[in-house]
Design a protein around this motif. Structure first.
Motif, PDB file in Angstrom:
ATOM      1  N   GLN A 136       0.827  -1.209   0.000  1.00 48.72           N
ATOM      2  CA  GLN A 136       0.000   0.000   0.000  1.00 48.72           C
ATOM      3  C   GLN A 136       0.861   1.258   0.000  1.00 48.72           C
ATOM      4  O   GLN A 136       0.425   2.311  -0.495  1.00 48.72           O
ATOM      5  CB  GLN A 136      -0.988  -0.020   1.172  1.00 48.72           C
ATOM      6  CG  GLN A 136      -0.405  -0.013   2.554  1.00 48.72           C
ATOM      7  CD  GLN A 136      -0.118   1.392   3.067  1.00 48.72           C
ATOM      8  OE1 GLN A 136      -0.678   2.363   2.597  1.00 48.72           O
ATOM      9  NE2 GLN A 136       0.786   1.481   4.022  1.00 48.72           N
ATOM     10  N   LYS A 177     -11.184  -5.270  10.769  1.00 52.55           N
ATOM     11  CA  LYS A 177     -12.344  -4.382  10.684  1.00 52.55           C
ATOM     12  C   LYS A 177     -13.324  -4.552  11.837  1.00 52.55           C
ATOM     13  O   LYS A 177     -14.453  -4.060  11.768  1.00 52.55           O
ATOM     14  CB  LYS A 177     -13.051  -4.609   9.351  1.00 52.55           C
ATOM     15  CG  LYS A 177     -12.163  -4.337   8.144  1.00 52.55           C
ATOM     16  CD  LYS A 177     -12.890  -4.595   6.836  1.00 52.55           C
ATOM     17  CE  LYS A 177     -11.966  -4.383   5.648  1.00 52.55           C
ATOM     18  NZ  LYS A 177     -12.649  -4.637   4.345  1.00 52.55           N
ATOM     19  N   TYR A 194      -3.989   0.841   7.147  1.00 54.64           N
ATOM     20  CA  TYR A 194      -5.175   0.476   6.366  1.00 54.64           C
ATOM     21  C   TYR A 194      -6.101   1.684   6.214  1.00 54.64           C
ATOM     22  O   TYR A 194      -6.619   1.943   5.110  1.00 54.64           O
ATOM     23  CB  TYR A 194      -5.906  -0.675   7.054  1.00 54.64           C
ATOM     24  CG  TYR A 194      -7.354  -0.799   6.654  1.00 54.64           C
ATOM     25  CD1 TYR A 194      -7.726  -1.254   5.390  1.00 54.64           C
ATOM     26  CD2 TYR A 194      -8.371  -0.429   7.543  1.00 54.64           C
ATOM     27  CE1 TYR A 194      -9.067  -1.344   5.033  1.00 54.64           C
ATOM     28  CE2 TYR A 194      -9.698  -0.524   7.200  1.00 54.64           C
ATOM     29  CZ  TYR A 194     -10.042  -0.979   5.939  1.00 54.64           C
ATOM     30  OH  TYR A 194     -11.365  -1.058   5.578  1.00 54.64           O
ATOM     31  N   LYS A 198      -7.177   3.609   2.739  1.00 51.98           N
ATOM     32  CA  LYS A 198      -8.584   3.781   2.365  1.00 51.98           C
ATOM     33  C   LYS A 198      -8.899   5.245   2.087  1.00 51.98           C
ATOM     34  O   LYS A 198      -9.622   5.574   1.122  1.00 51.98           O
ATOM     35  CB  LYS A 198      -9.473   3.246   3.488  1.00 51.98           C
ATOM     36  CG  LYS A 198     -10.959   3.244   3.166  1.00 51.98           C
ATOM     37  CD  LYS A 198     -11.754   2.582   4.281  1.00 51.98           C
ATOM     38  CE  LYS A 198     -13.246   2.543   3.942  1.00 51.98           C
ATOM     39  NZ  LYS A 198     -14.032   1.856   5.005  1.00 51.98           N
ATOM     40  N   ARG A 201      -7.415   6.346  -1.269  1.00 53.69           N
ATOM     41  CA  ARG A 201      -8.183   5.825  -2.408  1.00 53.69           C
ATOM     42  C   ARG A 201      -9.434   6.673  -2.642  1.00 53.69           C
ATOM     43  O   ARG A 201      -9.804   6.940  -3.792  1.00 53.69           O
ATOM     44  CB  ARG A 201      -8.555   4.361  -2.163  1.00 53.69           C
ATOM     45  CG  ARG A 201      -7.354   3.442  -2.171  1.00 53.69           C
ATOM     46  CD  ARG A 201      -7.715   1.986  -1.905  1.00 53.69           C
ATOM     47  NE  ARG A 201      -6.504   1.205  -1.737  1.00 53.69           N
ATOM     48  CZ  ARG A 201      -5.791   0.698  -2.736  1.00 53.69           C
ATOM     49  NH1 ARG A 201      -6.188   0.898  -3.976  1.00 53.69           N
ATOM     50  NH2 ARG A 201      -4.696  -0.008  -2.511  1.00 53.69           N
ATOM     51  N   HIS A 202     -10.080   7.099  -1.566  1.00 53.67           N
ATOM     52  CA  HIS A 202     -11.277   7.922  -1.715  1.00 53.67           C
ATOM     53  C   HIS A 202     -10.939   9.339  -2.184  1.00 53.67           C
ATOM     54  O   HIS A 202     -11.566   9.867  -3.114  1.00 53.67           O
ATOM     55  CB  HIS A 202     -12.036   7.982  -0.386  1.00 53.67           C
ATOM     56  CG  HIS A 202     -12.894   6.784  -0.124  1.00 53.67           C
ATOM     57  ND1 HIS A 202     -12.372   5.572   0.293  1.00 53.67           N
ATOM     58  CD2 HIS A 202     -14.240   6.597  -0.229  1.00 53.67           C
ATOM     59  CE1 HIS A 202     -13.345   4.701   0.442  1.00 53.67           C
ATOM     60  NE2 HIS A 202     -14.487   5.288   0.131  1.00 53.67           N
TER      61      HIS A 202
END
Length: 523
Positions: A136, A177, A194, A198, A201-202
């Motif tokens: 990542q 999660k 993580y 996320k 990416r958004h």
């Protein structure tokens, strides 16, 4: 090992000196004391590895890798060994990351194997999460560069260090999660990485202009909630305070603790800066104008506040002088970004920025000092150091001469928005599609052109003729235990990792997979 006096001659003659047991022991001690606390290196069990070493069963490649990384990241010894990422050879390291991910999935590290002992299970989990965090970091929130998606990982989070060290299986396993209390700093690091992935990416999809202002607003609020819920999962001892930082001043877990909170604040900056005008990562102006002014002001203030928190943590870290701690390159990137955001806020909203200029100058020096500390052991960070110096000088010049201020257009919305220090952006890949277009000529010329290119490539590598075999390190004799050592083994019988990958269904089963996919024949 390769000494500095004969480094050049040794490399040219293709001769390497095998490390002896003393050098191996020293490298292992350095590794577990200073490098193992970094989240990406916490997958080796110390007692089991030392036991294998004493029995002469330690993997030779692993030992050489530990010697190399210990030398590289701690400035110890006179070896010239350097890993590709620390050297800045990103174009060479880039394909290796995807290869690493494929090996991990082929070995089924993304699944728990209940047939092996707890230590082997935990080693597999930690290695899988280390590969995920590395991947990542390279992907930088872009789907096309992701080779280790989190949705393909079905293992629980790493257990506490004490349970891992003493071979005590936890009563309950915590999932990524879930809302359960996080079991330790390493698990918290996995979660915060993580969350940042996320968010990236958004926000990069937001900045591409494919979402309405209302969708972006709801998306930001949802991600805010996840960041807040993460704090609830942290145990009180892992929460940030200057007292908790000072208590870890001489702890091996200092870097893991600091990185956790710096990345958490950086995640907020990544989330809010897409609504901050004047930045390349902000949403297009046409969409930005659709937001309510109160919402834009709130995002701008929160972005500045979290950048200040990063700078304050780094300043406090400099004050306790953690010379023995190895800090990852992520710290240098976050240090640069927080100063960039503070200087941008000071320049664009100076009259509304509740931060004295003297305080920002102090933060500049602290962040620059941390970056310089990391650059001493990672030459690739010198670029970040130079960029920060140039940014500070440019800002000072613009403050003295406002008429020279460069106005950046916000109408450009590139398909791939990369930060200035993203690993992909620094890999220097070039799109030569136009050069590959067909030209008039005979097909027979292609072979001669190919041969010419190969000759040129070999010339650049300094090779004249066929590839030479790699040198032999000859470690077998060095690491073979004598009868006394064998009789004094504290861990008799099978090792904690014996048979970890020997069970059916664990490891490379590509032939069966090809048969399942219809690509192979059942004989």
């Amino acid at each position: 090992m390769l000494s500095s006096s004969d480094a050049t001659d040794g490399l040219s003659a293709n001769i390497f000196k095998s490390p002896d047991n003393i050098q191996i022991q020293a490298a292992l001690d350095i590794f577990f004391m200073r490098i193992y606390p970094l989240p990406g290196y916490a997958f080796l069990h110390r007692a089991s590895l030392y036991d294998r070493l004493h029995r002469g069963q330690a993997d030779q490649s692993l030992l050489l890798s530990i010697i190399a990384i210990s030398t590289c990241l701690t400035e110890t010894g006179s070896s010239k060994l350097r890993c590709k990422m620390c050297l800045g050879e990103y174009s060479s390291a880039f394909p290796l990351v995807s290869l690493l991910s494929r090996f991990a999935f082929s070995l089924k590290l993304n699944y728990d194997n209940q047939k092996v002992c707890f230590l082997a299970q935990e080693a597999r989990r930690r290695l899988m999460w280390a590969i995920y965090m590395l991947d990542q970091a390279w992907a930088a929130g872009l789907l096309e560069f992701t080779t280790c998606p989190v949705d393909a990982i079905y293992v629980s989070l790493p257990c506490p260090e004490e349970a891992w060290e003493l071979d005590i299986g936890p009563e309950t396993e915590v999932q990524l999660k879930s809302q359960n209390r996080l079991p330790g700093l390493l698990a918290a690091n996995v979660c915060v990485f993580y969350l940042r992935d996320k968010i990236l990416r958004h926000t990069k999809r937001f900045a591409a202009g494919n979402y309405s202002a209302l969708d972006i607003m709801y998306g930001i609020r949802e991600l805010e909630t996840e960041l807040e819920q993460f704090c609830v999962r942290l145990p009180p001892s892992s929460a940030y305070s200057k007292r908790n930082l000072r208590l870890r001043a001489h702890s091996p877990w200092l870097s893991r603790f600091v990185l956790l909170h710096v990345v958490w604040h950086q995640s907020h900056c990544d989330l809010y800066r897409c609504i901050t005008s004047g930045l390349i990562e902000s949403v297009p102006t046409s969409i930005l104008n659709e937001f309510d002014n109160a919402f834009v002001t709130k995002c701008r203030e929160r972005c500045t506040d979290h950048a200040l928190q990063i700078a304050d943590i780094i300043s406090s870290l400099v004050d306790i002088r953690p010379e023995s701690s190895v800090l990852p390159m992520d710290m240098a990137i976050c240090a640069y970004q927080c100063i960039r955001l503070l200087l941008h806020g000071q320049r664009a909203y100076g009259h509304k920025l509740p931060v004295p200029s003297g305080r920002i100058k102090k933060y500049q020096q602290s962040c620059l000092q941390i970056i310089q500390n990391i650059a001493r052991i990672s030459p690739s960070v010198h670029t970040i150091e130079c960029d920060l110096k140039n940014l500070i000088d440019e800002t000072q010049d613009q403050n003295a001469h406002p008429e020279n201020c460069i106005r950046h257009s916000q109408q450009q919305t590139p398909r791939q928005i990369l930060s200035i220090h993203s690993l992909i952006g620094r890999s220097e890949f070039v799109d030569d599609s136009e050069e590959l277009a067909l030209h008039d000529g005979h097909a027979s010329d292609n072979s001669s052109v190919h041969e010419k290119d190969n000759d040129e490539y070999n010339r650049l590598l300094g090779m004249s003729g066929p590839l030479q075999p790699l040198p032999s390190f000859g470690l077998t004799e060095v690491m073979t235990p004598g009868p006394t050592m064998t009789s004094q083994m504290w861990l008799q019988g099978s090792n904690a990792f014996d048979g970890a990958w020997d069970e059916p269904g664990v490891g490379f089963d590509l032939i069966r997979q090809m048969q399942w996919d219809g690509l192979g024949c059942i004989g």
